[in-house]
Design a protein around this motif. Structure first.
Motif, PDB file in Angstrom:
ATOM      1  N   VAL A  41      -6.747 -50.021   2.621  1.00 44.71           N
ATOM      2  CA  VAL A  41      -7.526 -49.107   1.771  1.00 44.71           C
ATOM      3  C   VAL A  41      -7.489 -47.693   2.351  1.00 44.71           C
ATOM      4  CG1 VAL A  41      -9.851 -48.529   0.961  1.00 44.71           C
ATOM      5  CG2 VAL A  41      -9.038 -50.867   0.820  1.00 44.71           C
ATOM      6  N   ARG A  42      -7.682 -47.585   3.652  1.00 42.57           N
ATOM      7  CA  ARG A  42      -7.689 -46.253   4.277  1.00 42.57           C
ATOM      8  C   ARG A  42      -6.329 -45.578   4.159  1.00 42.57           C
ATOM      9  NH1 ARG A  42     -10.390 -45.783   9.943  1.00 42.57           N
ATOM     10  NH2 ARG A  42     -10.075 -43.627   9.372  1.00 42.57           N
ATOM     11  N   ILE A  49      -7.135 -39.165  -0.927  1.00 42.09           N
ATOM     12  CA  ILE A  49      -7.959 -38.759  -2.060  1.00 42.09           C
ATOM     13  C   ILE A  49      -9.293 -38.221  -1.545  1.00 42.09           C
ATOM     14  CG2 ILE A  49      -9.044 -41.001  -2.445  1.00 42.09           C
ATOM     15  CD1 ILE A  49      -8.697 -40.546  -5.449  1.00 42.09           C
ATOM     16  N   LEU A  50      -9.817 -37.233  -2.208  1.00 45.69           N
ATOM     17  CA  LEU A  50     -11.121 -36.679  -1.855  1.00 45.69           C
ATOM     18  C   LEU A  50     -12.178 -37.394  -2.684  1.00 45.69           C
ATOM     19  CD1 LEU A  50     -12.803 -34.578  -0.358  1.00 45.69           C
ATOM     20  CD2 LEU A  50     -12.365 -33.010  -2.248  1.00 45.69           C
ATOM     21  N   VAL A  51     -13.026 -38.141  -2.008  1.00 49.54           N
ATOM     22  CA  VAL A  51     -14.091 -38.878  -2.684  1.00 49.54           C
ATOM     23  C   VAL A  51     -15.291 -37.951  -2.831  1.00 49.54           C
ATOM     24  CG1 VAL A  51     -15.620 -40.866  -2.555  1.00 49.54           C
ATOM     25  CG2 VAL A  51     -13.263 -41.056  -1.760  1.00 49.54           C
ATOM     26  N   ILE A  52     -15.777 -37.828  -4.048  1.00 50.68           N
ATOM     27  CA  ILE A  52     -16.827 -36.867  -4.358  1.00 50.68           C
ATOM     28  C   ILE A  52     -18.228 -37.415  -4.085  1.00 50.68           C
ATOM     29  CG2 ILE A  52     -17.840 -35.487  -6.205  1.00 50.68           C
ATOM     30  CD1 ILE A  52     -15.006 -35.452  -7.437  1.00 50.68           C
ATOM     31  N   ASN A  53     -18.489 -38.651  -4.515  1.00 51.29           N
ATOM     32  CA  ASN A  53     -19.814 -39.240  -4.321  1.00 51.29           C
ATOM     33  C   ASN A  53     -19.689 -40.760  -4.317  1.00 51.29           C
ATOM     34  OD1 ASN A  53     -19.578 -39.982  -7.030  1.00 51.29           O
ATOM     35  ND2 ASN A  53     -20.713 -38.207  -7.746  1.00 51.29           N
ATOM     36  N   ALA A  54     -20.820 -41.446  -4.193  1.00 59.13           N
ATOM     37  CA  ALA A  54     -20.807 -42.904  -4.090  1.00 59.13           C
ATOM     38  C   ALA A  54     -20.260 -43.564  -5.362  1.00 59.13           C
ATOM     39  CB  ALA A  54     -22.207 -43.419  -3.793  1.00 59.13           C
ATOM     40  N   ALA A  55     -20.601 -43.017  -6.515  1.00 59.90           N
ATOM     41  CA  ALA A  55     -20.095 -43.588  -7.772  1.00 59.90           C
ATOM     42  C   ALA A  55     -18.576 -43.443  -7.854  1.00 59.90           C
ATOM     43  CB  ALA A  55     -20.760 -42.902  -8.965  1.00 59.90           C
ATOM     44  N   HIS A  56     -18.072 -42.305  -7.434  1.00 56.23           N
ATOM     45  CA  HIS A  56     -16.623 -42.090  -7.432  1.00 56.23           C
ATOM     46  C   HIS A  56     -15.950 -43.056  -6.460  1.00 56.23           C
ATOM     47  CE1 HIS A  56     -12.956 -39.503  -6.370  1.00 56.23           C
ATOM     48  NE2 HIS A  56     -12.733 -40.041  -7.555  1.00 56.23           N
ATOM     49  N   LEU A  61     -12.536 -47.714  -5.340  1.00 55.62           N
ATOM     50  CA  LEU A  61     -12.361 -49.012  -4.690  1.00 55.62           C
ATOM     51  C   LEU A  61     -12.145 -50.132  -5.700  1.00 55.62           C
ATOM     52  CD1 LEU A  61     -14.933 -48.810  -1.774  1.00 55.62           C
ATOM     53  CD2 LEU A  61     -12.442 -48.591  -1.667  1.00 55.62           C
ATOM     54  N   ALA A  62     -12.812 -50.072  -6.855  1.00 52.52           N
ATOM     55  CA  ALA A  62     -12.602 -51.090  -7.896  1.00 52.52           C
ATOM     56  C   ALA A  62     -11.178 -51.009  -8.437  1.00 52.52           C
ATOM     57  CB  ALA A  62     -13.610 -50.910  -9.015  1.00 52.52           C
ATOM     58  N   GLU A  63     -10.678 -49.795  -8.640  1.00 56.47           N
ATOM     59  CA  GLU A  63      -9.300 -49.622  -9.126  1.00 56.47           C
ATOM     60  C   GLU A  63      -8.295 -50.131  -8.094  1.00 56.47           C
ATOM     61  OE1 GLU A  63      -6.451 -48.392 -11.948  1.00 56.47           O
ATOM     62  OE2 GLU A  63      -8.634 -48.445 -12.140  1.00 56.47           O
ATOM     63  N   TYR A  64      -8.553 -49.835  -6.815  1.00 57.58           N
ATOM     64  CA  TYR A  64      -7.652 -50.302  -5.759  1.00 57.58           C
ATOM     65  C   TYR A  64      -7.702 -51.818  -5.640  1.00 57.58           C
ATOM     66  CZ  TYR A  64      -5.285 -51.034  -1.383  1.00 57.58           C
ATOM     67  OH  TYR A  64      -4.413 -51.488  -0.431  1.00 57.58           O
ATOM     68  N   GLU A  65      -8.893 -52.392  -5.745  1.00 56.11           N
ATOM     69  CA  GLU A  65      -9.013 -53.847  -5.658  1.00 56.11           C
ATOM     70  C   GLU A  65      -8.212 -54.531  -6.767  1.00 56.11           C
ATOM     71  OE1 GLU A  65     -12.397 -57.359  -5.765  1.00 56.11           O
ATOM     72  OE2 GLU A  65     -12.968 -55.289  -6.133  1.00 56.11           O
ATOM     73  N   LEU A 102      -5.013 -43.813 -10.385  1.00 56.28           N
ATOM     74  CA  LEU A 102      -5.692 -42.956  -9.411  1.00 56.28           C
ATOM     75  C   LEU A 102      -4.936 -41.658  -9.200  1.00 56.28           C
ATOM     76  CD1 LEU A 102      -7.014 -45.466  -6.735  1.00 56.28           C
ATOM     77  CD2 LEU A 102      -8.330 -44.210  -8.444  1.00 56.28           C
ATOM     78  N   GLY A 103      -4.575 -41.023 -10.287  1.00 55.25           N
ATOM     79  CA  GLY A 103      -3.929 -39.719 -10.205  1.00 55.25           C
ATOM     80  C   GLY A 103      -2.544 -39.749  -9.597  1.00 55.25           C
TER      81      GLY A 103
END
Length: 113
Positions: A41-42, A49-56, A61-65, A102-103
């Motif tokens: 994952v890392r 990717i720049l993670v903006i907040n917890a919801a993002h 993570l759901a998309e990666y899973e 994911l872009g």
């Protein structure tokens, strides 16, 4: 990590309503499997990717899973995905399309009928 620091970290998780699960010393592979997944994952997502907040973060993570379990080839499974077996090989000319996820960090490939 010292025992005192580990205890303080556990308390931070507990105050947020997160249940702390200890790994069993008799099952050393349990920790290794999760370390490998977290490392993937890392390397593949969080370092790019720049993670903006917890919801993002949850969305990423759901998309990666989903990508990891349904589309990403795994060497141990002869390039199949854990939730999808490889189709039988065919000797015809095939057109392959790529859909970016994911872009553009992840790619989903599929055959055109």
């Amino acid at each position: 990590m010292s025992l005192e620091l580990a205890t303080r970290v556990d308390e931070v998780f507990k105050t947020q309503g997160i249940r702390v699960v200890l790994t069993a010393p008799q099952a050393p592979r349990m920790n290794a499997i999760m370390e490998r997944w977290v490392g993937s994952v890392r390397r593949e997502i969080l370092d790019r990717i720049l993670v903006i907040n917890a919801a993002h973060l949850r969305t990423v993570l759901a998309e990666y899973e989903a990508h990891f379990s349904e589309h990403r080839p795994h060497r141990a499974l002869d390039q199949a995905s854990p939730l999808r077996a490889l189709p039988e090989p065919i000797d015809a000319d095939i057109t392959v399309t790529r859909r970016d996820r994911l872009g553009g960090l992840l790619h989903k490939y599929s055959q055109v009928a």
